[in-house]
Design a protein around this motif. Structure first.
Motif, PDB file in Angstrom:
ATOM      1  N   THR B 167       0.880  -1.231   0.058  1.00 30.00           N
ATOM      2  CA  THR B 167      -0.011   0.071   0.102  1.00 30.00           C
ATOM      3  C   THR B 167       0.759   1.068  -0.118  1.00 30.00           C
ATOM      4  O   THR B 167       0.444   2.020  -0.699  1.00 30.00           O
ATOM      5  CB  THR B 167      -0.828  -0.066   1.204  1.00 30.00           C
ATOM      6  N   PHE B 241      -4.262 -10.442  -7.314  1.00 34.86           N
ATOM      7  CA  PHE B 241      -4.623  -9.745  -6.182  1.00 34.86           C
ATOM      8  C   PHE B 241      -3.836  -8.616  -6.158  1.00 34.86           C
ATOM      9  O   PHE B 241      -4.308  -7.208  -5.929  1.00 34.86           O
ATOM     10  CB  PHE B 241      -5.033 -10.493  -4.926  1.00 34.86           C
ATOM     11  N   TYR B 245      -4.891  -4.737  -6.666  1.00 33.78           N
ATOM     12  CA  TYR B 245      -4.971  -3.942  -5.632  1.00 33.78           C
ATOM     13  C   TYR B 245      -3.820  -2.562  -5.624  1.00 33.78           C
ATOM     14  O   TYR B 245      -4.338  -1.507  -5.280  1.00 33.78           O
ATOM     15  CB  TYR B 245      -4.344  -4.697  -4.347  1.00 33.78           C
ATOM     16  N   SER B 248      -5.536   0.019  -7.530  1.00 31.88           N
ATOM     17  CA  SER B 248      -6.521   0.897  -6.580  1.00 31.88           C
ATOM     18  C   SER B 248      -5.725   1.979  -5.769  1.00 31.88           C
ATOM     19  O   SER B 248      -5.949   3.039  -5.403  1.00 31.88           O
ATOM     20  CB  SER B 248      -7.489   0.165  -5.828  1.00 31.88           C
ATOM     21  N   SER B 281      -7.408  -1.452   9.073  1.00 34.34           N
ATOM     22  CA  SER B 281      -7.084  -2.479   8.195  1.00 34.34           C
ATOM     23  C   SER B 281      -7.444  -3.958   8.898  1.00 34.34           C
ATOM     24  O   SER B 281      -7.477  -4.840   8.016  1.00 34.34           O
ATOM     25  CB  SER B 281      -5.625  -2.488   7.544  1.00 34.34           C
ATOM     26  N   PRO B 302      -9.554   0.259   1.479  1.00 32.29           N
ATOM     27  CA  PRO B 302      -9.146  -0.602   0.629  1.00 32.29           C
ATOM     28  C   PRO B 302      -8.125  -1.744   1.340  1.00 32.29           C
ATOM     29  O   PRO B 302      -7.948  -2.804   1.026  1.00 32.29           O
ATOM     30  CB  PRO B 302      -8.278   0.067  -0.689  1.00 32.29           C
ATOM     31  N   TYR B 305      -9.321  -5.200   2.707  1.00 28.66           N
ATOM     32  CA  TYR B 305      -9.626  -6.097   1.787  1.00 28.66           C
ATOM     33  C   TYR B 305      -8.260  -7.019   1.540  1.00 28.66           C
ATOM     34  O   TYR B 305      -8.468  -8.294   1.520  1.00 28.66           O
ATOM     35  CB  TYR B 305     -10.078  -5.758   0.793  1.00 28.66           C
ATOM     36  N   PHE B 306      -7.327  -6.100   1.353  1.00 27.05           N
ATOM     37  CA  PHE B 306      -5.989  -6.853   0.799  1.00 27.05           C
ATOM     38  C   PHE B 306      -5.373  -7.634   2.028  1.00 27.05           C
ATOM     39  O   PHE B 306      -4.742  -8.596   1.805  1.00 27.05           O
ATOM     40  CB  PHE B 306      -4.877  -5.872   0.223  1.00 27.05           C
ATOM     41  N   GLU B 326     -14.134  -9.738  -2.119  1.00 25.56           N
ATOM     42  CA  GLU B 326     -13.128  -9.113  -1.659  1.00 25.56           C
ATOM     43  C   GLU B 326     -12.590  -8.524  -3.121  1.00 25.56           C
ATOM     44  O   GLU B 326     -12.144  -7.461  -3.194  1.00 25.56           O
ATOM     45  CB  GLU B 326     -11.835  -9.692  -0.849  1.00 25.56           C
ATOM     46  N   ILE B 330     -12.244  -4.671  -4.570  1.00 24.90           N
ATOM     47  CA  ILE B 330     -10.762  -4.157  -4.775  1.00 24.90           C
ATOM     48  C   ILE B 330     -10.975  -3.485  -6.101  1.00 24.90           C
ATOM     49  O   ILE B 330     -10.423  -2.429  -6.593  1.00 24.90           O
ATOM     50  CB  ILE B 330      -9.579  -5.100  -4.794  1.00 24.90           C
ATOM     51  N   PHE B 333     -12.867  -0.229  -6.036  1.00 26.52           N
ATOM     52  CA  PHE B 333     -11.845   0.635  -5.499  1.00 26.52           C
ATOM     53  C   PHE B 333     -10.768   1.268  -6.901  1.00 26.52           C
ATOM     54  O   PHE B 333     -10.945   2.557  -6.897  1.00 26.52           O
ATOM     55  CB  PHE B 333     -11.088   0.269  -4.427  1.00 26.52           C
ATOM     56  N   ALA B 334     -10.553   0.273  -7.366  1.00 26.49           N
ATOM     57  CA  ALA B 334      -9.465   0.688  -8.513  1.00 26.49           C
ATOM     58  C   ALA B 334     -10.190   1.656  -9.490  1.00 26.49           C
ATOM     59  O   ALA B 334      -9.396   2.597  -9.965  1.00 26.49           O
ATOM     60  CB  ALA B 334      -9.048  -0.865  -9.045  1.00 26.49           C
TER      61      ALA B 334
END
Lengths: 305, 350
Positions: B167, B241, B245, B248, B281, B302, B305-306, B326, B330, B333-334
């Motif tokens: 992230t 993923f 992710y 996003s 998170s 976000p 979820y990750f 999930e 994601i 979000f992206a």
């Protein structure tokens, strides 16, 4: 034919409190080397940013090569070259990489338009592997000019290209502009240096967000005939104060080794002035009648405005 | 620099931020001095959770120890503990905990209670002496910890921290990069070119996407090399993923950069969002135990979820179908953040 037409452009900042451009109008002919002369903060950069579609004016209309700066921004971005006053190429790319990058962004190659930049490029070519951030001021400007030219623009906007550049590089830079003009590129250049005005075909004097006058240098000088004396004496500071107190004086400013005194009554005789200064105990007085240059004229126009 | 820092974090944080409470200091005030009181004390210390710092009969001295931080728990065994227990079938014990550190106090007293209960059962068994047939019904509870049988804290934390690191690389490096272009002024030169908005944004997205993927790979290598943690699920799924992710979080980074004009501003934004990202998170505190309003925020976060996905793949070996919700979140979000970033990015100003 006019390449750039500006009609009644007004631009304010801070919700109208700060006026950057006030009802500015003028035209630049095709193939002209046009100078925008004014002090810092006069509004030169704002005007450039409007003409290069980076800024939207509050009111007024402007076209560049027939394209409207508000509606036809896509076309304008294809045909103008802009060199901002602040060096804004990638400092962490080398000379070569910057050139290639900007050529690619404009969908062309360095080879395709190499003719146009050859004169300038040969001067910086020995350093082509050097990072742009590590170049001297003059070389940075040359590189920036190359990058602004790489897509063969029809109109070139140069915002104070010679500010902070040494006198030799300044001279070279103007010679390059002369050669570019011969290729038919319209060039609009802004500068705070009055002496660069004589290198332009026509100039616009801009002060406090207003255009004072637009003409050839000679035109502006003849229009603004003044009765000027260059005066000097042993005590220059006292002299300035005394000259300003002189009954016939319009204005008096220090110009290097002399004070330039503008008088109301047209006369070639300096008898009265000499008597006045002698009375004020000035020694070693020298008085010469002079023709006003661009700086004198600029100051006069500023006062008239 | 860009890789070394996150990797150092990945190595250091799971080792340091350990929830397993071991070596709690305990003071035992034994006013009984009986066999049972000694047996209870040795049972406590032999459990491995407690370290005996004081064993005498001065409560005031124990309190002093709590005051200067030498001990975390005080167990008081009153006089006649053994006698009461045998004769009257019950005895009381007092357990006091230093609650300055919440988790220490909570976990410490629950560990101690558990051990005392155990001890209690032992005594009862001894006294009942093999009943003919259960005249005392008993429920025996056996614990099994699925997926993480030894409750290995590292197995739980490393994947979560890996997710947070991705992230960081994704969102903040990208946003700082664009803002630095604003600061240096290069964006001005780019804006006068015919380059399209989406071209510029893609040009910024792709390098950081690649960097993000490299950091995922390096993170997994570190997880294996230092902690011997190997994902139970498929690597392909982790990359799938991570890829989506990253898009996003890059979108978030781009959006931040359109709002800030200087790197200081962007750093402040980043600092604020990082706090929310990490604390909301589920990395440290479970989402399920949050109040409803906080859950709502967490569900809009976000990284939540990750972190969940990466943990599931690493620890449980979840498959793609297990994590469809999930994945959907994601993807949404992206699309959402990137769209907002493109709409908010202006090549010209008014």
């Amino acid at each position: 034919m006019s390449s750039v037409i500006i009609e009644n452009i007004t631009k304010t900042y801070e919700k109208g409190i700060v006026k950057a451009l006030d009802n500015v109008s003028f035209e630049v002919k095709s193939g002209e080397l046009f100078g925008l002369i004014g002090a810092d903060g006069a509004g030169k950069t704002t005007l450039f940013r409007i003409l290069t579609t980076l800024l939207i004016p509050d009111s007024g209309k402007a076209t560049v090569a027939g394209f409207d700066v508000i509606k036809d921004l896509k076309q304008i971005r294809q045909i103008v070259g802009y060199m901002p006053g602040k060096f804004s190429l990638y400092q962490d790319l080398s000379i070569e990489e910057n050139l290639n990058f900007f050529a690619t962004v404009f969908g062309t190659t360095v080879e395709e338009n190499f003719e146009l930049i050859r004169d300038i490029y040969v001067q910086i070519e020995p350093f082509k592997k050097r990072l742009a951030g590590k170049l001297s001021g003059g070389m940075k400007q040359k590189l920036a000019l190359c990058c602004a030219l790489i897509h063969e623009p029809k109109v070139l906007f140069l915002d104070e290209p010679t500010t902070g550049v040494d006198p030799v590089s300044r001279k070279e830079f103007w010679e390059m502009l002369g050669r570019l003009k011969e290729r038919g590129i319209t060039i609009i250049v802004s500068t705070p240096y009055m002496d660069e005005a004589k290198l332009c075909d026509r100039i616009a004097l801009i002060q406090n967000s207003k255009i004072l006058d637009v003409d050839t240098l000679e035109g502006i000088l003849t229009k603004n005939k003044q009765n000027l004396f260059a005066v000097s004496s042993d005590n220059m500071y006292q002299l300035l104060k005394d000259l300003r107190a002189y009954t016939d004086a319009v204005s008096c400013f220090a110009f290097g080794q002399h004070h330039h005194l503008q008088v109301k009554t047209p006369t070639s005789s300096d008898e009265k002035l000499r008597a006045y200064l002698a009375h004020r105990n000035h020694t070693n007085v020298s008085i010469e009648t002079i023709n006003p240059d661009i700086e004198d004229t600029f100051i006069k126009l500023m006062q008239d405005a | 620099m860009m890789f070394i820092m996150p990797i150092l974090q990945l190595i250091i944080i799971p080792l340091a931020a350990d929830y397993e409470i071991k070596h709690l200091s305990i003071s035992v005030i034994d006013q009984d001095h009986s066999t049972y009181s000694k047996r209870l004390t040795s049972k406590l210390t032999s459990s491995g959770y407690f370290r005996l710092v004081q064993y005498d009969n001065s409560y005031s001295k124990a309190l002093e120890n709590v005051g200067n931080g030498k001990t975390d728990l005080i167990l008081t065994i009153p006089a006649h503990f053994e006698r009461d227990l045998i004769k009257e079938n019950k005895a009381t014990l007092a357990l006091a905990a230093d609650a300055v550190s919440n988790t220490k106090a909570g976990l410490g007293s629950s560990f101690a209670t558990q051990i005392i209960n155990d001890f209690n059962n032992e005594i009862r068994e001894e006294w009942i002496r093999l009943p003919r047939f259960n005249d005392l019904p008993q429920i025996q509870i056996t614990n099994v910890n699925w997926y993480n049988p030894h409750i290995d804290y590292h197995l739980f934390m490393v994947p979560g921290i890996l997710a947070i690191l991705v992230t960081m690389v994704g969102s903040f490096l990208a946003s700082l990069n664009i803002v630095s272009e604003k600061e240096i002024g290069t964006i001005e030169q780019i804006n006068v070119t015919p380059i399209k908005k989406h071209e510029f944004i893609l040009g910024k997205l792709i390098p950081f996407w690649v960097l993000g993927m490299i950091s995922v790979t390096m993170g997994m290598l570190v997880a294996f090399a230092i902690f011997r943690i190997i994902p139970q699920g498929s690597y392909l799924l982790i990359y799938l993923f991570s890829g989506v992710y990253l898009l996003s979080v890059l979108g978030i980074g781009l959006l931040l950069s359109t709002f800030s004009d200087s790197q200081q501003q962007a750093t402040l934004f980043a600092f604020f969002f990082m706090m929310v990202f990490v604390l909301m998170s589920g990395l440290y505190t479970p989402i399920d135990s949050m109040p409803t309003w906080a859950k709502v925020i967490a569900y809009c976060n976000p990284p939540m979820y990750f972190v969940k996905v990466i943990r599931s793949i690493f620890i449980k070996g979840s498959g793609f179908t297990d994590m469809l919700p999930e994945f959907g979140a994601i993807v949404v979000f992206a699309i959402f953040f990137n769209l907002l970033a493109i709409l908010n990015y202006r090549k010209r100003s008014a």
